[in-house]
Scaffold this motif. Structure first.
Motif, PDB file in Angstrom:
ATOM      1  N   SER A 198      51.248  77.053  52.610  1.00  0.00           N
ATOM      2  CA  SER A 198      51.372  75.821  51.826  1.00  0.00           C
ATOM      3  C   SER A 198      50.100  75.496  51.066  1.00  0.00           C
ATOM      4  N   SER A 242      59.768  77.331  55.535  1.00  0.00           N
ATOM      5  CA  SER A 242      59.818  76.134  56.383  1.00  0.00           C
ATOM      6  C   SER A 242      58.401  75.736  56.779  1.00  0.00           C
ATOM      7  N   GLU A 243      57.965  74.576  56.306  1.00  0.00           N
ATOM      8  CA  GLU A 243      56.650  74.017  56.633  1.00  0.00           C
ATOM      9  C   GLU A 243      56.841  72.867  57.609  1.00  0.00           C
ATOM     10  N   LYS A 246      54.253  67.724  57.899  1.00  0.00           N
ATOM     11  CA  LYS A 246      55.000  66.825  57.028  1.00  0.00           C
ATOM     12  C   LYS A 246      54.295  66.588  55.698  1.00  0.00           C
ATOM     13  N   ARG A 249      54.199  69.627  53.472  1.00  0.00           N
ATOM     14  CA  ARG A 249      55.536  69.941  52.944  1.00  0.00           C
ATOM     15  C   ARG A 249      55.861  69.058  51.743  1.00  0.00           C
ATOM     16  N   ARG A 252      53.593  70.051  48.796  1.00  0.00           N
ATOM     17  CA  ARG A 252      54.074  71.299  48.177  1.00  0.00           C
ATOM     18  C   ARG A 252      55.239  71.012  47.241  1.00  0.00           C
TER      19      ARG A 252
END
Length: 432
Positions: A198, A242-243, A246, A249, A252
């Motif tokens: 990320s 899948s990151e 929180k 994510r 990103r």
């Protein structure tokens, strides 16, 4: 006469035997009765023994099957309990080892590092020293020295994973070189470790947005635009998309939406970060153990800076700097980045920080024509205010494109488009 005599003799014998059978001794009768009773008891006992014996055997078979086919976890617990009992008298935690005559190794990271350096090759040792030097110089805000150390690392090992080297080039103004390091590091990380890169993708997208902002006129003459200049990472694998963190994510999604001109996702992602970071108040003493607020403020400032909005970026960076421990001299790189950003941009001044309550809308200045949240929808005031501000900055063609992507009517005045997009985004936040 002979026949009559034989007949009377036969009658006499049969009657006499019947009398003998009738008048038997009492002891013999009792003995027969007792014998029959004993025989009945024996038969009953045998049947009872057979019945309960089969039941007990069945239970024993069940117990034997349980003992024979126990689960691996249960057997391991049994073995561990047995091992604990066996070594209870032999081991003293912190003083002795499980092996008789041995001692525990001391927890000494410096010693472990020294042992590794002894067995490492000359190239590995030099790569290690230059990487540590580059990170140290970066935390000391010496960008040129840091960049030289990282360049030495890539000379010795071209495929080395060191994404922090791109940060030095980013703030030195080499956006293409920085994007190349971030893209290459993202591919290495996702291929080697199978996780979501990320940070690498966020900074790579920041390079693209910054380059597009600075050289917008020049890009019009280049075929392919900024995509032809800034190196791309490539498609994201499902396993690496899948990151779990929180804030990263959401960040990103924010930068990716900016590069793809997705105004709706951009506005929503920014509003989510503003909700996590909180309002511009003077209370910076609230605990931020997971560093959610720090990361939110910094990446919001980085995004505004890439878009060329200096005022908003400066406010966000100041808030991030206030949340950094030891004035930006922490162990994590995120503790250094706000101080580095403000130093490079020369944003330090003597003005005191003025708290601004942007998260709470001013009802006195709110007109009747200002867009409001749909009836029956509960929404955080910070999210609503952030969505309003972001939509107010969108151009007319950006509003129409956003409404088209959401399958909504995209004709009308600008205020109507803003209100329509606001209602749609607010409803989305209520279902997410």
């Amino acid at each position: 006469m002979a026949r009559s005599w034989q007949f009377f003799l036969f009658l006499f014998v049969t009657s006499f035997s019947g009398v003998c059978l009738t008048f038997q001794p009492l002891s013999l009768v009792k003995h027969r009765n007792l014998g029959s009773q004993w025989a009945r008891k024996q038969r009953k006992r045998k049947s009872t023994t057979r019945l309960f014996g089969e039941t007990n055997n069945h239970k024993n078979k069940k117990n034997d099957s349980k003992n024979k086919y126990i689960s691996a976890s249960r057997q391991e617990r049994r073995d561990e309990e047995k091992r604990r009992v066996d070594r209870k008298k032999d081991v003293i935690i912190g003083k002795t080892s499980a092996i008789s005559g041995e001692t525990d190794f001391s927890l000494n990271p410096a010693g472990t590092e020294e042992e590794w350096m002894k067995q490492a090759s000359n190239v590995e040792q030099e790569v290690f020293r230059q990487t540590e030097l580059g990170l140290s110089e970066l935390k000391m805000l010496r960008l040129e020295e840091s960049s030289k150390a990282f360049e030495r690392v890539f000379e010795l090992r071209p495929h080395a994973y060191c994404w922090q080297a791109g940060i030095a080039k980013y703030y030195l103004g080499d956006l293409v070189g920085a994007a190349d390091i971030f893209a290459r590091s993202a591919r290495i990380y996702e291929t080697r470790f199978g996780g979501a890169a990320s940070e690498e993708r966020i900074w790579r997208d920041a390079c693209e947005v910054k380059y597009r902002t600075k050289k917008r006129k020049e890009l019009k003459k280049i075929e392919g635009g900024v995509k032809a200049i800034i190196p791309a990472v490539g498609e994201v694998d499902e396993d690496c998309s899948s990151e779990t963190r929180k804030v990263l994510r959401i960040t990103r999604d924010l930068f990716a939406a900016t590069t793809e001109s997705d105004a709706s996702t951009l506005v929503l992602s920014r509003a989510k970060l503003r909700s996590i970071s909180g309002s511009f108040d003077s209370n910076a003493s609230t605990p931020d153990r997971k560093m959610w607020k720090l990361n939110s403020w910094f990446y919001l400032g980085l995004h505004y800076d890439a878009l060329g909005d200096e005022n908003e970026s400066k406010k966000c960076m100041k808030m991030a700097l206030r949340l950094c421990p030891s004035s930006g001299r922490g162990d994590d790189i995120i503790h250094t980045l706000p101080l580095l950003h403000m130093s490079v941009r020369d944003w330090f001044d003597d003005d005191e920080f003025e708290p601004v309550e942007e998260g709470v809308p001013d009802k006195s200045n709110a007109g009747e024509d200002s867009p409001k949240a749909p009836l029956g929808v509960k929404i955080d005031s910070l999210i609503l205010q952030s969505i309003r501000e972001s939509i107010s900055k969108l151009k007319f063609h950006e509003l129409t494109d956003a409404l088209k992507q959401r399958g909504l009517k995209h004709t009308g005045s600008k205020s109507e488009l803003q209100s329509r997009l606001l209602n749609s985004l607010v409803e989305d936040t209520n279902f997410q």
